[in-house]
Design an enzyme around this catalytic site. Structure first.
Site, PDB file in Angstrom:
ATOM      1  N   GLN A  56     -16.951  79.877  -7.605  1.00  0.00           N
ATOM      2  CA  GLN A  56     -16.021  80.576  -6.716  1.00  0.00           C
ATOM      3  C   GLN A  56     -16.719  81.842  -6.223  1.00  0.00           C
ATOM      4  OE1 GLN A  56     -12.190  79.802  -6.159  1.00  0.00           O
ATOM      5  NE2 GLN A  56     -13.582  78.059  -6.117  1.00  0.00           N
ATOM      6  N   TYR A  59     -10.442  76.563  -3.715  1.00  0.00           N
ATOM      7  CA  TYR A  59     -10.289  76.970  -5.110  1.00  0.00           C
ATOM      8  C   TYR A  59     -11.038  76.020  -6.040  1.00  0.00           C
ATOM      9  CZ  TYR A  59      -7.034  80.914  -4.646  1.00  0.00           C
ATOM     10  OH  TYR A  59      -6.471  82.137  -4.408  1.00  0.00           O
ATOM     11  N   LEU A 109     -18.129  86.759  -7.824  1.00  0.00           N
ATOM     12  CA  LEU A 109     -18.189  85.391  -8.373  1.00  0.00           C
ATOM     13  C   LEU A 109     -17.070  85.228  -9.394  1.00  0.00           C
ATOM     14  CD1 LEU A 109     -21.350  83.735  -9.968  1.00  0.00           C
ATOM     15  CD2 LEU A 109     -19.427  84.361 -11.418  1.00  0.00           C
ATOM     16  N   ASN A 110     -16.403  84.060  -9.376  1.00  0.00           N
ATOM     17  CA  ASN A 110     -15.578  83.738 -10.555  1.00  0.00           C
ATOM     18  C   ASN A 110     -15.899  82.349 -11.086  1.00  0.00           C
ATOM     19  OD1 ASN A 110     -13.603  83.679  -8.117  1.00  0.00           O
ATOM     20  ND2 ASN A 110     -12.304  82.692  -9.589  1.00  0.00           N
ATOM     21  N   ASP A 111     -14.958  81.452 -11.217  1.00  0.00           N
ATOM     22  CA  ASP A 111     -15.163  80.217 -11.994  1.00  0.00           C
ATOM     23  C   ASP A 111     -16.398  79.394 -11.600  1.00  0.00           C
ATOM     24  OD1 ASP A 111     -12.573  81.152 -12.106  1.00  0.00           O
ATOM     25  OD2 ASP A 111     -11.629  79.256 -11.595  1.00  0.00           O
ATOM     26  N   GLU A 116      -4.524  77.333 -16.657  1.00  0.00           N
ATOM     27  CA  GLU A 116      -5.507  77.164 -15.577  1.00  0.00           C
ATOM     28  C   GLU A 116      -6.739  76.411 -16.069  1.00  0.00           C
ATOM     29  OE1 GLU A 116      -6.139  81.299 -14.147  1.00  0.00           O
ATOM     30  OE2 GLU A 116      -5.036  80.689 -12.366  1.00  0.00           O
TER      31      GLU A 116
HETATM   32  C1  FRU Z   1      -9.162  80.834 -12.380  1.00  0.00           C
HETATM   33  C2  FRU Z   1      -8.613  80.619 -10.985  1.00  0.00           C
HETATM   34  C3  FRU Z   1      -8.304  79.166 -10.733  1.00  0.00           C
HETATM   35  C4  FRU Z   1      -8.362  79.086  -9.236  1.00  0.00           C
HETATM   36  C5  FRU Z   1      -9.508  80.008  -8.925  1.00  0.00           C
HETATM   37  C6  FRU Z   1      -9.402  80.756  -7.629  1.00  0.00           C
HETATM   38  O1  FRU Z   1      -9.944  81.974 -12.483  1.00  0.00           O
HETATM   39  O2  FRU Z   1      -7.484  81.421 -10.763  1.00  0.00           O
HETATM   40  O3  FRU Z   1      -7.072  78.750 -11.282  1.00  0.00           O
HETATM   41  O4  FRU Z   1      -8.594  77.783  -8.780  1.00  0.00           O
HETATM   42  O5  FRU Z   1      -9.577  80.931  -9.986  1.00  0.00           O
HETATM   43  O6  FRU Z   1     -10.543  81.508  -7.393  1.00  0.00           O
END
Ligand code: FRU
Length: 474
Positions: free
Chosen positions: A56, A99, A38-40, A222
């Protein structure tokens, strides 16, 4: 990976889920990926009483990979539903990942704007000035669970000529009868900035203006959020390429905000000094939304890209990363204060004033009449030290490469500490400063130990319940 492909791999996902169950570092009151990475946080919104938390998501790998939008919902911030992923890369304009993006509610519909990532592999590229498409795409949904089609709104050729291929992470807001979209960007001179587009109908967008600092502040910004809190405007973003400066900017990439004065019609602005939103090790890509009560709520990624330290213990169990606790934002004199959502107090079970503290899930509150210095041993090797107006979070061996982070305080009035199984969040002086970090302890201490020169006003800690996570199959 389109939806069909994802559905054909559910057995694989169930295997990962089984492996995860044995992990002693699973988080109990934070959102983690159902499997994988998992990210954002993305698309945060409250729609008809339901809070939607997309994120994400790479379901089949604990490392960076092809991104979908995973999906949780909650009505009370205590009970969550793990919903089917919402968004898949399935058109040529988002074929290498859906993204980050955000939600905007208009006339009973949610408008989602996100970045379609495309990476060329036919020859050698530097992937900065060439080799990559970052398309801004719109989908509209009447329920937050489904949508009809994807509409590509902006392509690389629609961004200003002096931009690199890194333009992404749209967020929308309304101001004086106009809609604005803000995008994070890196220009061809490697200067970080944000771009602002304007629209009358949320579908046709024209380039309006750019915001950057008078002196270069990093090469890429970002995940921007332009938000108004208590009548003050802030540009939250994540600049990359900032050198460490003493105890400041200690992480590889930054997460913070600029106080901003801006006249959209005249395209004029005054940008203040960057302030770090959080001083911990694991914080990035926060997103803010306004709920139906009008509260500004922030969730962040409790992780950071490209860090030297690791999350090896969870990667071994095929998952990685989490979201922060949801936080309500307030602003006083150009400074943002973060406090855990009031709903989280419903997690509290027993109230304790003893120093025996051997629970996996705890909230510990200190308030001070006077505080000159102290050392607080929290759990295993985790300590908080306060001396000469510097508060230090020291993780030592629990940090897996994360050693210490520091913040300067004029004075220390209160600490609100949340310890989950493998995370710590420390809210200092009513959220004026925060430390957010992952940590991997071997033992829970039976005693909290504090020594130093201070006078306590109050000390109380609570055992906390776990979040309840249901399967949200529809
Ligand atoms: C930030 C980022 C965003 C991008 C996304 C891709 O963590 O790099 O800029 O949209 O993650 O997963």
């Amino acid at each position: 990976m389109n939806k069909k492909e994802y559905l054909s791999r559910l057995d694989e996902q169930n295997k990962i889920k089984k492996l995860m169950k044995d992990d002693k570092y699973l988080l109990n009151f934070h959102l983690i990926p159902p499997s994988g990475w998992l990210n954002d946080p993305n698309g945060l919104c409250e729609f008809k009483g339901i809070n939607h938390i997309y994120y994400q998501y790479t379901p089949f790998s604990a490392e960076w990979g092809m991104k979908l939008w995973g999906h949780y919902t909650t009505e009370d911030w205590i009970t969550y539903k793990d919903e089917e992923p919402f968004l898949f890369p399935d058109i040529k304009e988002d074929k290498d990942g859906v993204y980050s993006g955000s939600a905007f509610i208009k006339d009973d519909e949610i408008y989602f704007y996100y970045t379609g990532n495309v990476k060329y592999t036919d020859k050698k590229y530097n992937y900065i000035s060439d080799g990559r498409e970052q398309n801004t795409i719109l989908i509209k949904s009447k329920d937050g669970f489904s949508y009809k089609d994807k509409k590509v709104l902006l392509k690389n050729t629609d961004y200003p000529k002096d931009m690199s291929c890194h333009v992404r992470d749209p967020q929308i807001f309304e101001k004086q009868g106009n809609y604005y979209m803000i995008l994070g960007a890196r220009d061809l001179d490697d200067i970080g900035c944000v771009l602002i587009y304007q629209s009358k109908d949320l579908e046709n967008w024209n380039y309006h203006m750019k915001i950057t600092t008078p002196k270069k502040f990093g090469y890429m910004w970002e995940c921007p959020n332009l938000i108004e809190i208590s009548g003050q405007i802030f540009l939250i973003c994540c600049p990359q390429g900032i050198e460490q400066d003493g105890i400041n900017y200690a992480n590889i990439y930054q997460c913070g905000y600029f106080p901003l004065e801006i006249d959209f019609e005249r395209k004029e602005y005054k940008i203040g000094k960057f302030i770090e939103l959080d001083r911990g090790f694991d914080i990035y890509a926060p997103q803010v939304f306004t709920d139906e009560e009008g509260r500004k709520i922030l969730l962040g990624w409790m992780g950071i890209p490209d860090a030297e330290y690791t999350n090896k213990p969870t990667i071994e169990h095929k998952w990685q990363h989490a979201l922060t606790l949801p936080r309500e934002l307030k602003a006083i004199e150009n400074k943002i204060y973060q406090s855990p959502l009031k709903e989280l107090s419903k997690l509290r079970t027993t109230e304790n004033r003893e120093i025996i503290c051997d629970s996996e899930n705890v909230e510990i509150n200190f308030s001070f009449k006077k505080c000159i210095e102290f050392k607080i041993e929290l759990r295993d090797s985790i300590e908080l030290n306060y001396k000469n107006n510097i508060l230090t979070l020291n993780l030592e061996k629990c940090g897996y490469g994360r050693k210490e982070r520091k913040v300067y305080l004029k004075n220390l009035e209160s600490l609100q500490i949340f310890l989950d199984n493998s995370s710590i969040e420390v809210f200092i002086n009513s959220g004026a400063e925060v430390f957010t970090s992952r940590c991997y302890c071997n033992k829970l201490n039976s005693n909290l130990k504090f020594i130093g020169n201070y006078i306590l006003k109050d000390f109380v800690w609570y055992n906390l319940k776990n979040f309840k996570i249901e399967n949200g199959e529809r």
